[in-house]
Write an enzyme that holds these catalytic residues in place. Sequence first.
Site, mmCIF file in Angstrom:
data_model
loop_
_atom_site.group_PDB
_atom_site.id
_atom_site.type_symbol
_atom_site.label_atom_id
_atom_site.label_comp_id
_atom_site.label_asym_id
_atom_site.label_seq_id
_atom_site.Cartn_x
_atom_site.Cartn_y
_atom_site.Cartn_z
ATOM 1 N N HIS A 207 25.914 -94.723 -3.035
ATOM 2 C CA HIS A 207 26.326 -93.985 -4.238
ATOM 3 C C HIS A 207 26.112 -92.485 -4.151
ATOM 4 O O HIS A 207 26.522 -91.762 -5.052
ATOM 5 C CB HIS A 207 25.566 -94.507 -5.466
HETATM 6 C C1 UD1 Z 1 22.063 -90.044 -10.162
HETATM 7 C C2 UD1 Z 1 21.163 -89.056 -9.435
HETATM 8 C C3 UD1 Z 1 20.871 -89.560 -8.028
HETATM 9 C C4 UD1 Z 1 20.303 -90.964 -8.064
HETATM 10 C C5 UD1 Z 1 21.205 -91.873 -8.883
HETATM 11 C C6 UD1 Z 1 20.525 -93.196 -9.052
HETATM 12 C C7 UD1 Z 1 21.532 -86.703 -10.086
HETATM 13 C C8 UD1 Z 1 22.050 -85.408 -9.657
HETATM 14 N N1 UD1 Z 1 21.815 -87.751 -9.294
HETATM 15 O O1 UD1 Z 1 23.290 -90.091 -9.454
HETATM 16 O O2 UD1 Z 1 19.878 -88.719 -7.444
HETATM 17 O O3 UD1 Z 1 20.205 -91.439 -6.756
HETATM 18 O O4 UD1 Z 1 21.431 -91.312 -10.177
HETATM 19 O O5 UD1 Z 1 21.409 -94.229 -9.289
HETATM 20 O O6 UD1 Z 1 20.880 -86.793 -11.102
HETATM 21 N N2 UD1 Z 1 28.100 -93.777 -14.667
HETATM 22 C C9 UD1 Z 1 28.574 -94.854 -15.370
HETATM 23 N N3 UD1 Z 1 27.657 -95.679 -15.943
HETATM 24 C C10 UD1 Z 1 26.324 -95.481 -15.874
HETATM 25 C C11 UD1 Z 1 25.877 -94.387 -15.121
HETATM 26 C C12 UD1 Z 1 26.773 -93.550 -14.526
HETATM 27 O O7 UD1 Z 1 29.771 -95.071 -15.477
HETATM 28 O O8 UD1 Z 1 25.542 -96.263 -16.439
HETATM 29 C C13 UD1 Z 1 29.070 -92.851 -14.064
HETATM 30 C C14 UD1 Z 1 28.952 -91.469 -14.714
HETATM 31 O O9 UD1 Z 1 29.744 -91.366 -15.820
HETATM 32 C C15 UD1 Z 1 29.379 -90.562 -13.590
HETATM 33 C C16 UD1 Z 1 28.953 -91.305 -12.319
HETATM 34 O O10 UD1 Z 1 28.717 -92.640 -12.706
HETATM 35 O O11 UD1 Z 1 30.756 -90.421 -13.568
HETATM 36 C C17 UD1 Z 1 27.741 -90.690 -11.697
HETATM 37 O O12 UD1 Z 1 26.643 -90.674 -12.597
HETATM 38 P P1 UD1 Z 1 25.531 -89.504 -12.530
HETATM 39 O O13 UD1 Z 1 24.409 -89.859 -13.438
HETATM 40 O O14 UD1 Z 1 26.188 -88.178 -12.711
HETATM 41 O O15 UD1 Z 1 25.060 -89.508 -11.039
HETATM 42 P P2 UD1 Z 1 24.602 -90.693 -10.090
HETATM 43 O O16 UD1 Z 1 25.572 -90.806 -8.968
HETATM 44 O O17 UD1 Z 1 24.324 -91.904 -10.882
HETATM 45 N N1 UDP Z 2 18.513 -101.230 -7.590
HETATM 46 C C1 UDP Z 2 18.674 -102.286 -8.481
HETATM 47 N N2 UDP Z 2 19.915 -102.854 -8.596
HETATM 48 C C2 UDP Z 2 20.989 -102.429 -7.876
HETATM 49 C C3 UDP Z 2 20.797 -101.358 -6.965
HETATM 50 C C4 UDP Z 2 19.544 -100.772 -6.862
HETATM 51 O O1 UDP Z 2 17.716 -102.696 -9.142
HETATM 52 O O2 UDP Z 2 22.069 -102.980 -8.041
HETATM 53 C C5 UDP Z 2 17.188 -100.610 -7.467
HETATM 54 C C6 UDP Z 2 16.647 -100.534 -6.056
HETATM 55 O O3 UDP Z 2 16.037 -101.750 -5.702
HETATM 56 C C7 UDP Z 2 15.676 -99.376 -6.178
HETATM 57 C C8 UDP Z 2 16.342 -98.470 -7.161
HETATM 58 O O4 UDP Z 2 17.302 -99.260 -7.857
HETATM 59 O O5 UDP Z 2 14.453 -99.798 -6.746
HETATM 60 C C9 UDP Z 2 17.032 -97.357 -6.437
HETATM 61 O O6 UDP Z 2 17.833 -96.664 -7.303
HETATM 62 P P1 UDP Z 2 19.127 -95.893 -6.839
HETATM 63 O O7 UDP Z 2 19.557 -96.367 -5.517
HETATM 64 O O8 UDP Z 2 20.062 -95.960 -7.980
HETATM 65 O O9 UDP Z 2 18.601 -94.396 -6.777
HETATM 66 P P2 UDP Z 2 17.808 -93.571 -5.662
HETATM 67 O O10 UDP Z 2 16.622 -94.340 -5.248
HETATM 68 O O11 UDP Z 2 18.765 -93.319 -4.552
HETATM 69 O O12 UDP Z 2 17.474 -92.301 -6.359
#
Ligand code: UD1
Ligand code: UDP
Length: 354
Positions: A207
């Site tokens: 992601h």
């Molecule tokens: C964010 C964090 C990243 C982390 C990740 C964990 C930042 C800059 N990035 O990235 O470090 O690894 O979370 O998962 O803060 N969206 C949905 N539904 C949701 C959540 C998000 O549709 O429940 C969509 C948002 O609308 C957006 C995209 O997913 O278009 C990305 O979401 P965003 O929170 O901006 O960044 P992540 O890629 O989730």
């Molecule tokens: N995770 C989860 N369900 C999923 C994918 C990830 O519970 O479908 C958990 C994973 O085991 C870890 C955490 O989410 O504990 C990691 O989050 P993510 O990868 O979203 O963010 P990052 O660690 O890269 O910031």
Amino acid sequence: MKCLTVIGARPQFIKAAPVSRAFAAAGIEQVLVHTGQHYDFEMSEVFFQELEIPPPRHSLGLGGGTHGAMTGRMLEGIEKILSEDRPDWVLVYGDTNSTLAGALAAAKLHIPVCHVESGLRSWNRRMPEEINRVLTDHVSNRLFCSSELAVENLRREGITAGVEMVGDVMADTNKLAQEVVAGRSAEFWKAANPDMLADEFALLTLHRAENTDDPVRFRALVEQLNSLNIQVVFPVHPRTRKALLREELSLGDHIVTIDPVGYLEMVLLLDQARLVLTDSGGLQKEAYWGKTPCLTLRTETEWVETVEAGWNVVLGDEVESLANLVAESEPPASWEPLYGDGNAAGRIVAALSI
Ligand code: UD1
Ligand code: UDP
């Protein structure tokens, strides 16, 4: 003492769970603020339910949009709450936009900031997470680290006051979840849908913006994943679902896509997987704790100890080598504990109580 905790993204719910418990056990008032960065049930609420995190006192509902717009809206919302609530501490986790907004809002109001998972560095300033964590560290008063390397990274930037190596709070959650799952595995297996699983599979999460938002790299990654000779189980992050549609990419039949799963299902999947393929930060550690080899789909990692231990390989720029690296992946013969003993939350709460 009153501590206000700002959370908003999936990994932060997982990190906050043991710390919330430790606050409750110590009889300390904790105010939870959910920025709403993640908002789908399976990206947010499922973790509150499974990990028994108390419901947030404030839910800001501020997800979506560009980095600046999202962080700006969060800053404004958190500032308002802090001005009214005046906690003794503001606690933030990790490196998301919610982390930076919480830290910045508090620092400007002269409320001490406590950063959990402090001192991590990728040394890649093109990552939004690197900007968020560097800035947060530099406005924090208490900096809780998962490793000695993180302590050293902070020292190199001139930060020594308030730094403490406590271990990783994700180890606490992992330990707790292993215990829950051990007692109720049949129930969670059913949710994880074992019928779809082959005897041998790789668990994939993908992601990070540097993969999904770079069309050339993203396409190359999908091509390599499509060429693998092993079943791949892929809980798809919303960002990635959008990127697959945008780039009009389809996945091979051996790649089983599912919605993001809860933490307990994730623990079960990890336990059964032969290999983890991921660009997640948290999953690299969880793969290590579960003694599952990991291939990190990035050009660098903050969790270098897992690489030095031989359990994690960083893909780098040569995306074409992915299939070979998967074929060659073997668990190393030795394993040493890393990132603490699963009691980091207690140390954090004890340190803040003094
Ligand atoms: C964010 C964090 C990243 C982390 C990740 C964990 C930042 C800059 N990035 O990235 O470090 O690894 O979370 O998962 O803060 N969206 C949905 N539904 C949701 C959540 C998000 O549709 O429940 C969509 C948002 O609308 C957006 C995209 O997913 O278009 C990305 O979401 P965003 O929170 O901006 O960044 P992540 O890629 O989730
Ligand atoms: N995770 C989860 N369900 C999923 C994918 C990830 O519970 O479908 C958990 C994973 O085991 C870890 C955490 O989410 O504990 C990691 O989050 P993510 O990868 O979203 O963010 P990052 O660690 O890269 O910031």
